[in-house]
Enzyme design. Structure first.
Site, PDB file in Angstrom:
ATOM      1  N   SER A  39      46.009  54.322  39.196  1.00 56.93           N
ATOM      2  CA  SER A  39      45.362  53.021  39.342  1.00 56.93           C
ATOM      3  C   SER A  39      45.194  52.353  37.979  1.00 56.93           C
ATOM      4  O   SER A  39      46.184  52.105  37.294  1.00 56.93           O
ATOM      5  CB  SER A  39      44.030  53.182  40.072  1.00 56.93           C
ATOM      6  OG  SER A  39      43.550  51.938  40.529  1.00 56.93           O
ATOM      7  N   ASP A 183      47.146  52.109  46.211  1.00 55.88           N
ATOM      8  CA  ASP A 183      46.467  52.751  45.084  1.00 55.88           C
ATOM      9  C   ASP A 183      46.658  54.265  45.098  1.00 55.88           C
ATOM     10  O   ASP A 183      46.369  54.944  46.085  1.00 55.88           O
ATOM     11  CB  ASP A 183      44.977  52.420  45.175  1.00 55.88           C
ATOM     12  CG  ASP A 183      44.222  52.715  43.891  1.00 55.88           C
ATOM     13  OD1 ASP A 183      44.356  53.839  43.375  1.00 55.88           O
ATOM     14  OD2 ASP A 183      43.495  51.829  43.418  1.00 55.88           O
TER      15      ASP A 183
END
Length: 322
Positions: A39, A183
């Site tokens: 991320s 993500d």
């Protein structure tokens, strides 16, 4: 020896990780062969691999909601001096009317990545002896994937970084190679074990959460805040399992593992990008890393598990397998 730097997910809290990395690399002169990010960590590792710390600091202290979102699903207002987040109903309705799958869109982040992680930088990484790896969640195949700078083109690499940062359903969904990606933190928030599998013998892992839970959440008042709380709950436990498995793998392979947590709760919503706060967090990360390194040097030993922690960790892994 092969040294690795691992940076967890954490949205705007990535500024703290930047400060930690700046101290480790500039003041401690720690050099790494492998950089793995999830991320927000995936957004940082290319700059770190090239030693572009000043450029990374400028990037992380000059972003805001408009820099990230092309369609912002959040409304931020001040209540008693604190920032409170709620949903922008018109923006989310617009997305649904246009057949999109998420509440908001983060196409501006894709542009930011292309402008700041350039093809020249990618080629420099490829020509060096360093490897940069980003983590993505393949929702279609139901598995975690690790994308290396050694194995893909520049355009693909930029896509994987963007996909790794997209906290769906609040940000864009990456659709690529007939699969949907989101993500990387949904499955591997702290990819310590992946660094070990890639041959790391010493790892510095920056974890953008406190070591011990320090907050009790306010009860949810609407479906939107409830969804946030559910995601945070799941990610907290994903993080703990990642760290437990990483510690066990490090002990088994005799890997030196140094963990850098945030000493305090930085924010309860890491999707709020505030330039002033992120500037402060960068400085806090630098100061914390200095004190942490002094503590580690005084002990002259790696971060190791006690026998009790090993037994508890094995129990956790067995529960995961079952």
């Amino acid at each position: 020896m092969k040294k690795a730097l691992v940076i967890s997910g954490g949205g705007s809290k990535g500024a703290f990780a930047g400060g930690v990395a700046q101290y480790l690399m500039k003041k401690e002169n720690r050099a790494y062969d492998l950089f793995i990010g999830t991320s927000t960590g995936s957004l940082m590792v290319s700059h770190l691999a090239l030693g572009m710390l000043d450029e990374l600091q400028h990037l992380y202290t000059n972003v805001n909601q408009e820099t990230i979102f092309s369609n912002n699903p959040f409304r931020i207002k001040m209540v008693a001096g604190e920032k409170v987040i709620s949903i922008r109903h018109l923006n989310t309705l617009w997305n649904f009317l246009n057949g999109r799958k998420t509440f908001g869109e983060s196409k501006n982040l894709r542009t930011l990545i292309k402008n700041n992680i350039t093809k020249r930088m990618y080629e420099e990484i490829r020509n060096s002896n360093k490897e940069v790896v980003v983590t993505v969640s393949n929702l279609t195949a139901n598995q975690i994937e690790y994308k290396s700078s050694n194995d893909c083109t520049y355009e693909d690499f930029a896509d994987w970084i963007w996909g790794s940062c997209n906290y769906v359903p609040f940000m864009s969904l990456l659709e690529k190679d007939h699969c949907q990606y989101a993500d990387g933190g949904f499955g591997s928030l702290v990819p310590i074990r992946e660094a070990i599998l890639r041959g790391a013998t010493e790892i510095d892992a920056i974890i953008l959460e406190t070591e011990v839970s320090q907050i009790n959440r306010v009860p949810s008042k609407n479906p939107f805040s409830l969804l946030f709380d559910v995601f945070d709950f799941m990610l907290t436990h994903v993080e703990r399992h990642n760290i437990t498995i990483g510690k066990l793998a490090a002990k088994n392979k005799d890997v030196k593992l140094n963990l850098y947590y945030t000493p305090t709760v930085l924010t309860t919503n890491s999707l709020i990008f505030d330039e002033k706060l992120m500037h402060t967090w960068w400085k806090s990360g630098y100061t914390y890393a200095k004190s942490k390194r002094e503590e580690l040097m005084s002990e002259f030993r790696p971060d190791v598990l006690t026998d009790k922690e090993v037994v508890e960790g094995i129990d956790d892994v067995e529960k995961l397998i079952l």
